[in-house]
Motif scaffolding. Structure first.
Motif, short mmCIF file in Angstrom:
data_model
loop_
_atom_site.label_atom_id
_atom_site.label_comp_id
_atom_site.label_asym_id
_atom_site.label_seq_id
_atom_site.Cartn_x
_atom_site.Cartn_y
_atom_site.Cartn_z
N ILE A 45 0.85 -1.18 0.00
CA ILE A 45 0.00 0.00 0.00
C ILE A 45 0.88 1.24 0.00
N ASP A 46 0.77 2.03 -1.06
CA ASP A 46 1.56 3.25 -1.17
C ASP A 46 0.77 4.39 -0.56
N THR A 47 1.14 4.78 0.65
CA THR A 47 0.38 5.81 1.35
C THR A 47 0.61 7.20 0.78
N ARG A 48 1.49 7.29 -0.22
CA ARG A 48 1.68 8.59 -0.85
C ARG A 48 0.59 8.89 -1.86
N LYS A 49 -0.16 7.86 -2.24
CA LYS A 49 -1.24 8.08 -3.18
C LYS A 49 -2.36 8.84 -2.50
N SER A 50 -3.29 9.33 -3.27
CA SER A 50 -4.37 10.16 -2.74
C SER A 50 -5.45 9.30 -2.11
N ILE A 51 -5.14 8.78 -0.92
CA ILE A 51 -6.12 7.98 -0.18
C ILE A 51 -6.99 8.90 0.65
N ASP A 52 -8.10 8.38 1.11
CA ASP A 52 -9.04 9.20 1.86
C ASP A 52 -8.89 9.08 3.37
N ALA A 53 -8.74 7.83 3.87
CA ALA A 53 -8.77 7.67 5.32
C ALA A 53 -7.99 6.44 5.75
N TYR A 54 -7.37 6.55 6.91
CA TYR A 54 -6.69 5.42 7.55
C TYR A 54 -7.51 5.07 8.78
N LEU A 55 -7.92 3.80 8.90
CA LEU A 55 -8.90 3.41 9.89
C LEU A 55 -8.38 2.32 10.80
N THR A 125 -7.07 -0.46 8.16
CA THR A 125 -7.12 -0.44 6.70
C THR A 125 -7.00 0.99 6.20
N VAL A 126 -6.59 1.13 4.96
CA VAL A 126 -6.62 2.40 4.26
C VAL A 126 -7.80 2.33 3.30
N ALA A 127 -8.71 3.29 3.37
CA ALA A 127 -9.95 3.19 2.62
C ALA A 127 -10.19 4.42 1.77
N ASP A 128 -10.74 4.19 0.58
CA ASP A 128 -11.23 5.25 -0.27
C ASP A 128 -12.69 5.47 0.08
N VAL A 129 -13.01 6.60 0.68
CA VAL A 129 -14.38 6.84 1.13
C VAL A 129 -15.03 7.99 0.37
N GLY A 130 -14.46 8.34 -0.78
CA GLY A 130 -15.01 9.42 -1.58
C GLY A 130 -16.35 9.05 -2.20
N PRO A 131 -17.09 10.02 -2.71
CA PRO A 131 -18.43 9.77 -3.25
C PRO A 131 -18.43 8.83 -4.45
N ASP A 132 -17.32 8.77 -5.19
CA ASP A 132 -17.25 7.91 -6.36
C ASP A 132 -16.40 6.66 -6.12
N ALA A 133 -16.09 6.38 -4.85
CA ALA A 133 -15.23 5.25 -4.53
C ALA A 133 -15.95 3.93 -4.81
N PRO A 134 -15.23 2.94 -5.35
CA PRO A 134 -15.85 1.62 -5.54
C PRO A 134 -16.11 0.98 -4.19
N TYR A 135 -17.12 0.14 -4.12
CA TYR A 135 -17.42 -0.51 -2.84
C TYR A 135 -18.06 -1.87 -3.09
N PHE A 136 -18.01 -2.69 -2.05
CA PHE A 136 -18.65 -4.00 -2.05
C PHE A 136 -19.82 -3.98 -1.08
N MET A 137 -20.97 -4.42 -1.52
CA MET A 137 -22.19 -4.47 -0.71
C MET A 137 -22.78 -3.08 -0.46
N SER A 138 -22.03 -2.20 0.20
CA SER A 138 -22.55 -0.86 0.45
C SER A 138 -21.38 0.08 0.68
N PRO A 139 -21.55 1.38 0.41
CA PRO A 139 -20.47 2.34 0.60
C PRO A 139 -20.20 2.60 2.08
N ALA A 140 -19.02 3.13 2.36
CA ALA A 140 -18.69 3.49 3.74
C ALA A 140 -19.64 4.58 4.22
N MET A 141 -20.09 4.44 5.48
CA MET A 141 -21.03 5.41 6.04
C MET A 141 -20.64 5.75 7.47
#
Length: 364
Positions: A45-55, A125-141
């Motif tokens: 995981i390259d944390t230099r990329k434009s990730i949204d959140a570290y959880l 985990t490092v998660a993409d939580v943006g409005p257009d982020a891909p997701y499985f089952m349901s988006p992060a809320m």
């Protein structure tokens, strides 16, 4: 970030042992375990990329719902998600979690807030939580402020199971005062909530569960008017006793012969909400059951399946009402909590065997 995944191979090995107890092909599992182990070993995981959140994960649930994606043939397991074939071990680890935001670049997900999403079995985990982020089952809320209530409820009565129960019953079946409502899988995370909501809507509630202890809980704690152990009672005869004039509403978590018996005991214009098919999740072949078409035709029944994602835009509405009922003591809940991230595979196997009462969660 490699350390965030270092425990996964051990967990997968443990899962293989637990699944072997359920008589699943060891050779196939070993192949699946090696596949996932290789995938995890190669994670970077390259944390230099434009990730949204570290959880940091606080709790996670083990998913009976995910078995709906599984096909079991000749005691070997394959899984279909979209058009890509993946292993059962990968699917088993695709569970929902509630996590605390440690770092964030997303304005809508500030540090310190809690969020629910499908990130699998991991403690961070490092998660993409943006409005257009891909997701499985349901988006992060984001998890609303639960006050004194346990955070883990956002994985149960105040999360996806609660939403499934709330809208799956009220929107699909539209129960009316005085009607008879039947729930299969009634002691599970969804079914136990469905029965209580039906009672709040002044229905006569009948539940079917798989043990005498669960039946006792349904009647004495949750207020079901009638409950039966489907393993030791004839379903048709039980319904003749508890609902001699027939059933109006059926919330189906089980499928199979149990559901055929309920459907064939329904009154004219009955409504059926199909939420799950537990009877076939762990079988080597699809179960055979008595046909329901004659009853559907001559009693003019309506059957409708659903995914809880249908009501994503009404999530706040459902959670607000469920939270109020929980705080008022009108809806009771039960969680089967397993302590320790390393014990997740045992919790998963136990859930598949029906050991849990209410929602099965792992406290990380």
């Amino acid at each position: 970030m490699r350390d965030a995944c270092k425990e996964i191979p051990d967990l997968v090995q443990s899962l293989a042992g637990e699944m072997q107890k359920l008589q699943i092909s060891q050779a196939r599992l070993e192949d699946n375990v090696q596949t996932l182990t290789n995938r995890v070993d190669n994670v970077e995981i390259d944390t230099r990329k434009s990730i949204d959140a570290y959880l940091e994960v606080q709790a996670q649930k083990v998913e009976k719902e995910l078995n709906e994606w599984l096909e079991v043939k000749d005691r070997e397991i394959s899984a279909k998600i979209e058009s890509d074939v993946k292993t059962v071990v990968e699917q088993a680890t695709a569970a929902a979690s509630v996590a605390r935001v440690v770092e964030s670049r997303a304005a809508d997900f500030p540090v310190g807030r809690h969020v629910v999403g499908y990130w699998g079995w991991r403690d961070r985990t490092v998660a993409d939580v943006g409005p257009d982020a891909p997701y499985f089952m349901s988006p992060a809320m984001l998890v609303p402020d639960l006050g004194e209530l346990p955070l883990s409820l956002s994985l149960g009565v105040l999360g996806m199971p609660g939403i499934s129960a709330y809208f799956g019953l009220l929107e699909v079946c539209k129960p009316k005062e005085g009607e008879v409502a039947v729930v299969s899988g009634a002691a599970g995370a969804v079914g136990s909530i469905v029965g209580q909501i039906a009672r709040l809507k002044w229905c006569k509630v009948i539940g079917f569960a798989g043990s005498d202890a669960k039946v006792k809980w349904l009647k004495e704690e949750l207020g079901f008017h009638h409950a039966f152990n489907y393993k030791t009672n004839d379903v048709t005869e039980a319904l003749k006793q508890a609902a001699p004039d027939g059933v109006d509403v059926y919330f189906d978590n089980v499928g199979g012969e149990l559901s055929s018996a309920v459907v064939n005991s329904m009154r004219e214009w009955g409504r059926i909400s199909v939420c799950g098919s537990i009877s076939g999740y762990n079988e080597s072949s699809l179960p055979k059951a008595t046909i329901i078409q004659p009853a559907a035709i001559y009693k003019q029944l309506r059957m409708e399946g659903f995914l809880y994602s249908r009501w994503h835009d009404r999530w706040e509405e459902g959670i607000t009402q469920l939270t109020q009922w929980v705080r008022e003591g009108k809806i009771k809940y039960c969680e089967t909590v397993t302590e320790g991230f390393q014990n997740t595979p045992k919790a998963f196997a136990g859930m598949l065997q029906g050991d849990n009462l209410g929602k099965a969660v792992v406290k990380v």
